[in-house]
Design a protein around this motif. Structure first.
Motif, PDB file in Angstrom:
ATOM      1  N   MET A 140       7.499  -1.303   0.534  1.00 51.02           N
ATOM      2  CA  MET A 140       6.849  -0.182  -0.122  1.00 51.02           C
ATOM      3  C   MET A 140       6.563  -0.439  -1.605  1.00 51.02           C
ATOM      4  SD  MET A 140       7.962   3.828  -0.298  1.00 51.02           S
ATOM      5  CE  MET A 140       9.402   3.549  -1.315  1.00 51.02           C
ATOM      6  N   PRO A 141       7.506  -0.954  -2.395  1.00 54.71           N
ATOM      7  CA  PRO A 141       7.218  -1.138  -3.822  1.00 54.71           C
ATOM      8  C   PRO A 141       6.004  -2.009  -4.099  1.00 54.71           C
ATOM      9  CG  PRO A 141       9.573  -1.283  -3.434  1.00 54.71           C
ATOM     10  CD  PRO A 141       8.930  -1.261  -2.094  1.00 54.71           C
ATOM     11  N   ASP A 142       5.880  -3.134  -3.403  1.00 53.48           N
ATOM     12  CA  ASP A 142       4.719  -4.000  -3.632  1.00 53.48           C
ATOM     13  C   ASP A 142       3.425  -3.306  -3.221  1.00 53.48           C
ATOM     14  OD1 ASP A 142       6.280  -5.991  -4.636  1.00 53.48           O
ATOM     15  OD2 ASP A 142       6.047  -7.366  -2.955  1.00 53.48           O
ATOM     16  N   THR A 143       3.489  -2.542  -2.137  1.00 52.22           N
ATOM     17  CA  THR A 143       2.301  -1.851  -1.657  1.00 52.22           C
ATOM     18  C   THR A 143       1.813  -0.823  -2.683  1.00 52.22           C
ATOM     19  OG1 THR A 143       3.066  -2.136   0.624  1.00 52.22           O
ATOM     20  CG2 THR A 143       1.351  -0.497   0.245  1.00 52.22           C
ATOM     21  N   VAL A 144       2.724  -0.042  -3.242  1.00 51.67           N
ATOM     22  CA  VAL A 144       2.370   0.949  -4.258  1.00 51.67           C
ATOM     23  C   VAL A 144       1.831   0.251  -5.505  1.00 51.67           C
ATOM     24  CG1 VAL A 144       3.237   2.813  -5.739  1.00 51.67           C
ATOM     25  CG2 VAL A 144       4.083   2.590  -3.394  1.00 51.67           C
ATOM     26  N   MET A 145       2.498  -0.804  -5.915  1.00 52.50           N
ATOM     27  CA  MET A 145       2.074  -1.517  -7.118  1.00 52.50           C
ATOM     28  C   MET A 145       0.657  -2.080  -6.970  1.00 52.50           C
ATOM     29  SD  MET A 145       3.685  -4.909  -8.945  1.00 52.50           S
ATOM     30  CE  MET A 145       3.168  -5.988  -7.607  1.00 52.50           C
ATOM     31  N   LEU A 146       0.369  -2.700  -5.832  1.00 55.71           N
ATOM     32  CA  LEU A 146      -0.939  -3.307  -5.630  1.00 55.71           C
ATOM     33  C   LEU A 146      -2.048  -2.258  -5.631  1.00 55.71           C
ATOM     34  CD1 LEU A 146       0.177  -5.839  -2.913  1.00 55.71           C
ATOM     35  CD2 LEU A 146      -0.782  -6.464  -5.142  1.00 55.71           C
ATOM     36  N   ALA A 147      -1.740  -1.082  -5.103  1.00 58.77           N
ATOM     37  CA  ALA A 147      -2.728  -0.006  -5.074  1.00 58.77           C
ATOM     38  C   ALA A 147      -2.977   0.561  -6.466  1.00 58.77           C
ATOM     39  CB  ALA A 147      -2.263   1.092  -4.124  1.00 58.77           C
ATOM     40  N   GLU A 148      -1.916   0.775  -7.220  1.00 57.98           N
ATOM     41  CA  GLU A 148      -2.051   1.448  -8.511  1.00 57.98           C
ATOM     42  C   GLU A 148      -2.418   0.501  -9.648  1.00 57.98           C
ATOM     43  OE1 GLU A 148       1.123   4.060  -9.499  1.00 57.98           O
ATOM     44  OE2 GLU A 148       0.972   5.208  -7.640  1.00 57.98           O
ATOM     45  N   GLU A 149      -1.918  -0.710  -9.614  1.00 57.96           N
ATOM     46  CA  GLU A 149      -2.135  -1.627 -10.724  1.00 57.96           C
ATOM     47  C   GLU A 149      -3.328  -2.556 -10.520  1.00 57.96           C
ATOM     48  OE1 GLU A 149      -0.476  -1.631 -13.571  1.00 57.96           O
ATOM     49  OE2 GLU A 149       0.837   0.011 -12.969  1.00 57.96           O
ATOM     50  N   LYS A 150      -3.632  -2.883  -9.256  1.00 62.73           N
ATOM     51  CA  LYS A 150      -4.691  -3.861  -9.004  1.00 62.73           C
ATOM     52  C   LYS A 150      -5.839  -3.302  -8.183  1.00 62.73           C
ATOM     53  CE  LYS A 150      -1.725  -7.892  -9.577  1.00 62.73           C
ATOM     54  NZ  LYS A 150      -1.378  -9.249  -9.110  1.00 62.73           N
ATOM     55  N   ASP A 151      -5.772  -2.016  -7.931  1.00 71.60           N
ATOM     56  CA  ASP A 151      -6.880  -1.332  -7.244  1.00 71.60           C
ATOM     57  C   ASP A 151      -7.124  -1.840  -5.832  1.00 71.60           C
ATOM     58  OD1 ASP A 151      -7.800   0.838  -8.511  1.00 71.60           O
ATOM     59  OD2 ASP A 151      -9.431  -0.151  -9.577  1.00 71.60           O
ATOM     60  N   TYR A 152      -6.102  -2.375  -5.193  1.00 73.49           N
ATOM     61  CA  TYR A 152      -6.251  -2.740  -3.789  1.00 73.49           C
ATOM     62  C   TYR A 152      -6.364  -1.448  -2.975  1.00 73.49           C
ATOM     63  CZ  TYR A 152      -5.081  -7.703  -4.407  1.00 73.49           C
ATOM     64  OH  TYR A 152      -5.089  -9.027  -4.758  1.00 73.49           O
ATOM     65  N   PRO A 153      -7.182  -1.450  -1.921  1.00 75.76           N
ATOM     66  CA  PRO A 153      -7.360  -0.232  -1.116  1.00 75.76           C
ATOM     67  C   PRO A 153      -6.203  -0.057  -0.123  1.00 75.76           C
ATOM     68  CG  PRO A 153      -8.706  -1.991  -0.213  1.00 75.76           C
ATOM     69  CD  PRO A 153      -8.061  -2.551  -1.464  1.00 75.76           C
ATOM     70  N   PHE A 154      -4.996   0.035  -0.658  1.00 74.10           N
ATOM     71  CA  PHE A 154      -3.804   0.067   0.185  1.00 74.10           C
ATOM     72  C   PHE A 154      -3.158   1.447   0.184  1.00 74.10           C
ATOM     73  CE2 PHE A 154      -2.706  -4.727  -0.529  1.00 74.10           C
ATOM     74  CZ  PHE A 154      -3.808  -5.076   0.235  1.00 74.10           C
ATOM     75  N   SER A 155      -2.788   1.893   1.351  1.00 67.93           N
ATOM     76  CA  SER A 155      -1.894   3.033   1.524  1.00 67.93           C
ATOM     77  C   SER A 155      -0.787   2.596   2.470  1.00 67.93           C
ATOM     78  CB  SER A 155      -2.643   4.239   2.093  1.00 67.93           C
ATOM     79  OG  SER A 155      -3.620   4.701   1.180  1.00 67.93           O
ATOM     80  N   TYR A 156       0.215   3.439   2.623  1.00 65.88           N
ATOM     81  CA  TYR A 156       1.328   3.041   3.483  1.00 65.88           C
ATOM     82  C   TYR A 156       1.886   4.235   4.235  1.00 65.88           C
ATOM     83  CZ  TYR A 156       4.410   5.006  -0.112  1.00 65.88           C
ATOM     84  OH  TYR A 156       5.035   5.857  -0.992  1.00 65.88           O
ATOM     85  N   VAL A 157       2.598   3.903   5.295  1.00 64.13           N
ATOM     86  CA  VAL A 157       3.302   4.889   6.098  1.00 64.13           C
ATOM     87  C   VAL A 157       4.750   4.437   6.225  1.00 64.13           C
ATOM     88  CG1 VAL A 157       3.529   5.956   8.377  1.00 64.13           C
ATOM     89  CG2 VAL A 157       1.245   5.505   7.416  1.00 64.13           C
ATOM     90  N   ILE A 158       5.675   5.350   5.933  1.00 60.73           N
ATOM     91  CA  ILE A 158       7.082   5.078   6.199  1.00 60.73           C
ATOM     92  C   ILE A 158       7.330   5.443   7.661  1.00 60.73           C
ATOM     93  CG2 ILE A 158       9.467   5.642   5.614  1.00 60.73           C
ATOM     94  CD1 ILE A 158       8.473   6.414   2.823  1.00 60.73           C
ATOM     95  N   PRO A 159       7.671   4.484   8.508  1.00 63.91           N
ATOM     96  CA  PRO A 159       7.794   4.755   9.941  1.00 63.91           C
ATOM     97  C   PRO A 159       8.719   5.936  10.245  1.00 63.91           C
ATOM     98  CG  PRO A 159       7.836   2.400   9.550  1.00 63.91           C
ATOM     99  CD  PRO A 159       7.895   3.058   8.201  1.00 63.91           C
ATOM    100  N   GLU A 160       8.239   6.790  11.139  1.00 64.13           N
ATOM    101  CA  GLU A 160       8.952   8.037  11.435  1.00 64.13           C
ATOM    102  C   GLU A 160      10.333   7.808  12.031  1.00 64.13           C
ATOM    103  OE1 GLU A 160       6.174   9.924  14.025  1.00 64.13           O
ATOM    104  OE2 GLU A 160       4.903  10.686  12.389  1.00 64.13           O
ATOM    105  N   SER A 161      10.471   6.767  12.839  1.00 68.18           N
ATOM    106  CA  SER A 161      11.745   6.544  13.538  1.00 68.18           C
ATOM    107  C   SER A 161      12.803   5.902  12.648  1.00 68.18           C
ATOM    108  CB  SER A 161      11.519   5.661  14.763  1.00 68.18           C
ATOM    109  OG  SER A 161      11.039   4.386  14.380  1.00 68.18           O
ATOM    110  N   GLY A 162      12.415   5.484  11.462  1.00 73.87           N
ATOM    111  CA  GLY A 162      13.343   4.828  10.541  1.00 73.87           C
ATOM    112  C   GLY A 162      12.872   3.435  10.173  1.00 73.87           C
ATOM    113  N   THR A 163      13.303   2.987   9.029  1.00 72.43           N
ATOM    114  CA  THR A 163      12.866   1.680   8.552  1.00 72.43           C
ATOM    115  C   THR A 163      14.031   0.929   7.916  1.00 72.43           C
ATOM    116  OG1 THR A 163      11.154   0.544   7.256  1.00 72.43           O
ATOM    117  CG2 THR A 163      12.211   2.446   6.219  1.00 72.43           C
TER     118      THR A 163
END
Length: 368
Positions: A251-274
């Motif tokens: 999750m941290p890298d995914t958020v960083m890439l979206a906010e800092e480098k404008d990658y078109p990334f979103s994420y889902v935290i799996p419902e059953s647990g991660t």
């Protein structure tokens, strides 16, 4: 008589002056020795540090370059780093066991540090911030300490897949509709990917003590995988370009890439647990620059460093005394998968070898 008396006075003066001078020198030596004793084992006195520290880390050039600059400015010690996957680091530390080249291993899941500890590749160090760590965030004998918490997520290209369409849980990823949509970081070189794959096996293994259901799941995932990327940057770029629109990552890298480098990334935290990894730091056994290593170990997990890593690099700190964290961290709700990490440590290598030899489609490897 007067001349004789005069020379007696001169020699007496010189003798007394000599005693005074000797006493002053002895006093200076004693003071220097005392100062040395008070700073023994302390990494805070720059004069006690070696000229450089060598760091192996998977944290990427952005983080490593920033900490290199700050550490060198603070301590006047040259920081040399090698940026590579955490599994690659473990393999390298093993190969260098009889000729240690690095001082610090910064960044890996706790299971990999436990593995290295059991192989006697690490040396213990209890840092000054020990009281700020819950017992789950450090080795009981201080062979490693946690620096951040890392939840794993499903990553998707939000220009190609809407929030409603995106997979909501792990099992959604093996739906045939996602065939050729997955770009996966090559698992054998990545601690993150090994953990995710092992977690998929562990879900059934914990009840059945058989990995077969997990192997079947990974086989279906392989069928939906378009490429196994040799490094994270390739994976990021392929998903961003839409070569494949899905991946699994932290999750941290995914958020960083979206906010800092404008990658078109979103994420889902799996419902059953991660799986939620504890990323850590450790001193390598036989570190050639031990005092500089201790200084670096302390430096990267001060409150200020933890906040910097949270604010700028989206790392969730393990320390419980870091204030004013970003809102996304404060508001994130993680359903952590209940994992026996000792089982991971025991079985992960076997599971990954089976995947490599019996499941993976080698034609999908790129740049390995």
């Amino acid at each position: 008589m007067k001349k004789k008396t005069h020379w007696v006075k001169v020699w007496a003066f010189l003798l007394v002056f000599g005693f005074i001078l000797t006493g002053c020198m002895a006093g200076n030596e004693e003071s220097s020795s005392t100062d040395g004793d008070s700073s023994e084992g302390s990494s805070g006195e720059n004069g006690d540090l070696e000229e450089k520290v060598v760091v192996y880390s998977p944290h990427g050039k952005d983080i490593l370059s920033e900490f290199e600059k700050q550490f060198e400015a603070e301590y006047d010690v040259d920081m040399e780093f090698l940026d590579m996957g955490s599994q690659e680091i473990l393999d390298r530390v093993r190969s260098e066991e009889n000729n240690t080249q690095a001082d610090i291993w910064w960044g890996a899941p706790q299971v990999m540090f436990d593995e290295a500890k059991n192989e006697e590749l690490l040396q213990p160090y209890e840092p000054s911030y020990a009281d700020a760590l819950d017992e789950m965030y450090h080795d009981e004998e201080w062979y490693w300490t946690g620096t951040s918490q890392t939840p794993e997520v499903i990553l998707y290209n939000n220009k190609e897949i809407s929030e409603e369409e995106a997979p909501k849980d792990w099992d959604d990823l093996i739906d045939p509709k996602w065939e050729d949509e997955l770009i996966i970081r090559y698992p054998l070189a990545s601690g993150t990917m090994r953990t995710i794959y092992s977690a998929m096996i562990y879900r059934d293994y914990k009840d059945t003590e058989s990995p077969e259901a997990g192997y079947e799941w990974l086989q279906k995932l392989d069928e939906n995988t378009k490429e196994y990327a040799a490094n994270p940057e390739i994976m990021y770029n392929q998903v961003a370009k839409g070569v494949g629109n899905l991946s699994v990552w932290n999750m941290p890298d995914t958020v960083m890439l979206a906010e800092e480098k404008d990658y078109p990334f979103s994420y889902v935290i799996p419902e059953s647990g991660t799986p939620v990894l504890t990323e850590g730091i450790a001193m390598i056994k036989g570190a050639p620059h031990p005092e500089a290593a201790k200084a670096f170990y302390e430096f990267v997990n001060t409150q200020e460093a933890a906040k910097l890593l949270a604010d700028k690099y989206y790392r969730i700190p393990t320390r419980d005394d870091v204030e004013d964290l970003p809102q996304w961290i404060e508001e994130t709700e993680i359903n952590a998968m209940d994992i026996d990490w000792a089982v991971f440590q025991e079985k992960s290598e076997e599971w990954m070898e089976h995947w490599d030899n019996n499941i993976k489609n080698s034609e999908k490897e790129t740049g390995n």
